[in-house]
Design a protein around this motif. Structure first.
Motif, short mmCIF file in Angstrom:
data_model
loop_
_atom_site.label_atom_id
_atom_site.label_comp_id
_atom_site.label_asym_id
_atom_site.label_seq_id
_atom_site.Cartn_x
_atom_site.Cartn_y
_atom_site.Cartn_z
N UNK A 187 16.43 46.00 -27.39
CA UNK A 187 15.62 44.79 -27.25
C UNK A 187 14.19 45.13 -27.63
N UNK A 188 13.51 44.19 -28.27
CA UNK A 188 12.16 44.47 -28.75
C UNK A 188 11.21 43.34 -28.41
N UNK A 189 10.00 43.70 -28.03
CA UNK A 189 8.89 42.76 -27.88
C UNK A 189 7.62 43.56 -28.10
N UNK A 190 6.96 43.31 -29.22
CA UNK A 190 5.75 44.08 -29.55
C UNK A 190 4.54 43.42 -28.90
N UNK A 191 4.57 43.39 -27.57
CA UNK A 191 3.55 42.68 -26.81
C UNK A 191 2.69 43.63 -26.00
N UNK A 192 1.47 43.20 -25.74
CA UNK A 192 0.56 43.99 -24.92
C UNK A 192 0.99 43.91 -23.45
N UNK A 199 -0.57 49.45 -28.54
CA UNK A 199 -0.32 48.04 -28.89
C UNK A 199 0.87 47.41 -28.15
N UNK A 200 1.83 48.23 -27.70
CA UNK A 200 3.05 47.68 -27.07
C UNK A 200 3.66 48.74 -26.15
N UNK A 201 2.98 48.93 -25.02
CA UNK A 201 3.35 49.99 -24.08
C UNK A 201 4.81 49.89 -23.65
N UNK A 202 5.23 48.70 -23.25
CA UNK A 202 6.57 48.54 -22.67
C UNK A 202 7.66 48.90 -23.69
N UNK A 203 7.55 48.37 -24.90
CA UNK A 203 8.57 48.66 -25.91
C UNK A 203 8.61 50.14 -26.24
N UNK A 204 7.44 50.74 -26.41
CA UNK A 204 7.38 52.16 -26.75
C UNK A 204 8.00 53.02 -25.65
N UNK A 205 7.69 52.72 -24.41
CA UNK A 205 8.29 53.46 -23.30
C UNK A 205 9.81 53.39 -23.38
N UNK A 206 10.33 52.20 -23.64
CA UNK A 206 11.79 52.01 -23.65
C UNK A 206 12.45 52.76 -24.79
N UNK A 207 11.80 52.82 -25.95
CA UNK A 207 12.38 53.54 -27.09
C UNK A 207 12.24 55.05 -26.90
N UNK A 208 11.10 55.50 -26.40
CA UNK A 208 10.92 56.93 -26.15
C UNK A 208 11.87 57.40 -25.04
N UNK A 209 12.20 56.50 -24.12
CA UNK A 209 13.18 56.84 -23.09
C UNK A 209 14.53 57.17 -23.72
#
Length: 277
Positions: free
Chosen positions: A104-109, A164-174
């Motif tokens: 799932x993706x959301x490039x949001x702040x 720029x998108x902390x939540x998405x990056x955390x989820x992908x790096x996870x």
């Protein structure tokens, strides 16, 4: 025992997010070899915004030469995953390969990310990847050349990918950190754990959900990731683990350097994907 053949004939692949995009492309490439595909995805009924269902994917997989099992599963639900694994084992007799593709993706702040969206991304991307792999582990331990392949980027702590998108990056790096851990945890068992990420943005339905931020002509087709995945999955699991592969580098190792055919618009400039230099 390892499989020296560069074919996935007779292998069973358990693929999350296989109803469309990269997941379906990987399934279709394996189907050309005569593989069995468990299609793990939520979409069982047509969605006007996102083309493709588990049933339409199954039809395409069978037409390509494979065998398909369409399973409607939300990978945030471990009971549903367990049932899907049981049905796959009942139908095909084993699981040789797990593809963690659903995302799932959301490039949001931070301010623009509702907690429901945060939970969705972490729940599908990181937790779902962990849950699917955990559920398939007993079957993988019995497989001849078992592979776990996760569609996630090389691990990075570069702030520019987080800002720029902390939540998405955390989820992908996870997802990527799961790969890092699994390669070590399953090394002695001979289960390969690798990640694969595209060098450029890939033209998928998910891309179009971003509101036209990236036009298709700046992208490559999902088939480049599928061909790279096929090359990885036919390698000796004991000799190929713990890697964070990029699609074009994998193909170069296979002697494929002319990537023109993978471009949506050959000759058009290509945009690099997120998380890459």
């Amino acid at each position: 025992m390892t499989d020296p053949s560069p074919s996935l004939a007779g292998k069973t692949l358990f693929i999350s997010g296989a109803s469309r995009g990269i997941g379906k492309a990987i399934a279709l490439r394996a189907a050309q070899d005569g593989a069995n595909i468990a299609i793990i995805a939520k979409t069982s009924d047509p969605n006007p915004k996102l083309p493709g269902t588990i049933h339409s994917a199954a039809t395409e997989i069978e037409a390509a030469g494979g065998k398909a099992l369409a399973l409607a599963v939300d990978i945030r639900d471990e009971a549903a995953i367990a049932d899907a694994v049981a049905r796959t084992l009942e139908t095909f007799g084993g699981i040789d390969i797990v593809i963690n593709n659903a995302s799932a993706i959301s490039l949001s702040t931070t301010a623009e990310t509702p907690m429901k969206r945060f939970d969705l991304m972490v729940g599908i991307n990181t937790r779902g990847t962990f849950a699917v792999t955990q559920a398939c582990l007993p079957a993988l331990r019995k497989a001849a050349n078992p592979h776990i392949l996760t569609l996630s980027p090389p691990p990075s702590l570069d702030p520019r990918w987080f800002g720029p998108h902390v939540a998405y990056t955390i989820s992908k790096m996870g997802m990527s950190l799961c790969v890092l851990g699994w390669a070590e945890e399953f090394r002695e068992a001979g289960i390969a754990a690798n990640a694969l990420w595209p060098r450029t943005v890939i033209d998928t339905a998910a891309l179009r959900m971003l509101g036209g931020a990236v036009k298709p002509e700046f992208c490559r087709k999902p088939e480049i990731v599928a061909d790279a995945a096929h090359a990885i999955l036919t390698r000796d699991a004991r000799a190929c683990t713990g890697h964070f592969f990029l699609d074009d580098e994998v193909l170069a190792e296979e002697g494929i350097t002319d990537l023109t055919a993978y471009a949506v618009s050959p000759g058009h400039p290509l945009l690099p994907d997120l998380f890459l230099e």
